[in-house]
Design a protein around this motif. Structure first.
Motif, short mmCIF file in Angstrom:
data_model
loop_
_atom_site.label_atom_id
_atom_site.label_comp_id
_atom_site.label_asym_id
_atom_site.label_seq_id
_atom_site.Cartn_x
_atom_site.Cartn_y
_atom_site.Cartn_z
N TRP A 1 0.83 -1.21 0.00
CA TRP A 1 0.00 0.00 0.00
C TRP A 1 0.87 1.26 0.00
N VAL A 2 1.93 1.24 0.81
CA VAL A 2 2.85 2.38 0.86
C VAL A 2 3.51 2.57 -0.50
N PHE A 3 3.91 1.47 -1.13
CA PHE A 3 4.53 1.56 -2.46
C PHE A 3 3.56 2.14 -3.47
N GLU A 4 2.33 1.65 -3.44
CA GLU A 4 1.32 2.13 -4.38
C GLU A 4 1.03 3.62 -4.18
N ARG A 5 1.03 4.06 -2.95
CA ARG A 5 0.73 5.45 -2.66
C ARG A 5 1.87 6.39 -3.06
N THR A 6 3.11 5.90 -2.98
CA THR A 6 4.28 6.77 -3.19
C THR A 6 4.98 6.56 -4.52
N ASN A 7 4.76 5.40 -5.15
CA ASN A 7 5.40 5.05 -6.42
C ASN A 7 6.92 5.11 -6.33
N THR A 8 7.47 4.64 -5.22
CA THR A 8 8.90 4.45 -5.07
C THR A 8 9.13 3.38 -4.02
N PHE A 9 9.98 2.41 -4.32
CA PHE A 9 10.20 1.33 -3.36
C PHE A 9 10.98 1.82 -2.16
N VAL A 10 11.56 3.02 -2.26
CA VAL A 10 12.30 3.59 -1.13
C VAL A 10 11.37 3.80 0.07
N ALA A 11 10.12 4.17 -0.20
CA ALA A 11 9.17 4.44 0.88
C ALA A 11 8.86 3.19 1.70
N PRO A 12 8.42 2.07 1.09
CA PRO A 12 8.20 0.87 1.90
C PRO A 12 9.50 0.32 2.48
N ALA A 13 10.64 0.58 1.83
CA ALA A 13 11.93 0.14 2.38
C ALA A 13 12.19 0.84 3.71
N LEU A 14 11.84 2.13 3.78
CA LEU A 14 12.00 2.88 5.04
C LEU A 14 11.07 2.34 6.11
N VAL A 15 9.80 2.12 5.73
CA VAL A 15 8.83 1.61 6.69
C VAL A 15 9.24 0.23 7.19
N HIS A 16 9.58 -0.64 6.27
CA HIS A 16 9.98 -2.01 6.61
C HIS A 16 11.24 -2.00 7.48
N GLY A 17 12.23 -1.22 7.07
CA GLY A 17 13.49 -1.18 7.81
C GLY A 17 13.32 -0.62 9.21
N VAL A 18 12.59 0.48 9.34
CA VAL A 18 12.37 1.08 10.66
C VAL A 18 11.56 0.15 11.55
N PHE A 19 10.53 -0.46 10.99
CA PHE A 19 9.71 -1.39 11.77
C PHE A 19 10.56 -2.52 12.32
N ASN A 20 11.33 -3.19 11.45
CA ASN A 20 12.18 -4.29 11.91
C ASN A 20 13.20 -3.82 12.94
N ALA A 21 13.80 -2.65 12.70
CA ALA A 21 14.82 -2.14 13.62
C ALA A 21 14.23 -1.91 15.01
N VAL A 22 13.05 -1.36 15.07
CA VAL A 22 12.39 -1.12 16.36
C VAL A 22 12.11 -2.45 17.07
N ILE A 23 11.62 -3.43 16.30
CA ILE A 23 11.32 -4.75 16.88
C ILE A 23 12.57 -5.36 17.49
N PHE A 24 13.72 -5.17 16.85
CA PHE A 24 14.97 -5.74 17.37
C PHE A 24 15.50 -4.95 18.57
N VAL A 25 15.31 -3.63 18.57
CA VAL A 25 15.89 -2.79 19.63
C VAL A 25 15.06 -2.83 20.92
N VAL A 26 13.75 -2.99 20.79
CA VAL A 26 12.86 -2.96 21.96
C VAL A 26 13.33 -3.88 23.10
#
Length: 253
Positions: free
Chosen positions: A224-249
């Motif tokens: 959905w993020v990719f479709e809304r922004t038309n750049t894979f960089v946007a979901p890459a940021l969301v995915h990366g930040v989400f995973n990073a938070v899950i690991f750091v918590v």
């Protein structure tokens, strides 16, 4: 899953006018999925062999993650080179992408919370053991390994997986199908690649269904993020930040 406004149907331009047939899209998946699975397994086995089976769970997790991501990257780049007309949008998200980025992160954390709640409150009734974190292997890194895993999430896992699953797979499907079908199918493929290694552990059906639903929804959110922004960089940021938070918590609790 995620509600898609009708205006999203025209968000991603049809760049693949020569590949819009349903049959070609199905053939694309039929070839890409097994090839990538074989490369995933080969890369993971090579990584474990390189570090040694007695290297410790954290090191094995890190080496396996890097190897797996490189196999995704290899297949994705291979397809882009093979189809010269295929272009993956990689522009930096602008201000208009901020709502999608924030919304994507919010929905990701909400989905993860509901997943953990269902694991603790619902699935024990059908004997889901070990727990969700053990099946997903997210519990493998410890200590400094969690920090390394967080860095890998931002620098490698998020960018590479979104390049492959959204930039290549979803965009390829988008040339043949509506936004909803492309996002849903790419999300299911995303789930397949996160669930199939777990099948080697002979988990109960409830665990497989639970993980498939979880990763399909997460893939749908990133799509959905990719479709809304038309750049894979946007979901890459969301995915990366989400995973990073899950690991750091775990380090903060």
């Amino acid at each position: 899953m995620v509600d898609l406004p009708s205006t999203l149907e025209a968000t991603v331009p049809n760049q693949l006018s020569d590949e819009t047939g349903v049959a070609s899209a199905v053939a694309f998946l039929a070839l890409t999925i097994p090839i990538t699975i074989v490369l995933n397994l080969a890369a993971s086995l090579a990584a474990v062999s390189a570090v040694g089976s007695d290297a410790g769970e954290t090191l094995i997790f890190i080496a396996g993650s890097i190897a797996t991501e490189l196999s995704f990257l290899l297949v994705g780049i291979g397809y882009v080179l093979f189809r010269s007309s295929f272009q993956v949008p990689i522009q930096v998200p602008d201000r208009d992408a901020i709502p999608a980025l924030i919304g994507g992160l919010g929905m990701s954390f909400a989905t993860a919370f509901l997943s953990l709640v269902s694991t603790d409150a619902v699935l024990p009734s059908v004997e889901l053991s070990p727990g969700f974190m053990q099946y997903t292997n997210l519990a493998a890194p410890t200590g400094v390994g969690l920090v390394i895993a967080a860095v890998l999430s931002l620098a490698l896992i998020g960018p590479v997986e979104e390049f492959f699953f959204r930039g290549v797979i979803q965009q390829r499907l988008r040339a043949s199908f509506s936004a909803r079908i492309a996002i849903g199918t790419a999300g299911l493929v995303f789930a397949v690649f996160h669930v199939y290694p777990v099948l080697l552990l002979s988990p109960p059906i409830a665990a497989v269904a639970h993980m498939t639903l979880y990763y399909s929804v997460m893939g749908g959110i990133f799509g959905w993020v990719f479709e809304r922004t038309n750049t894979f960089v946007a979901p890459a940021l969301v995915h990366g930040v989400f995973n990073a938070v899950i690991f750091v918590v775990p380090l903060l609790t």
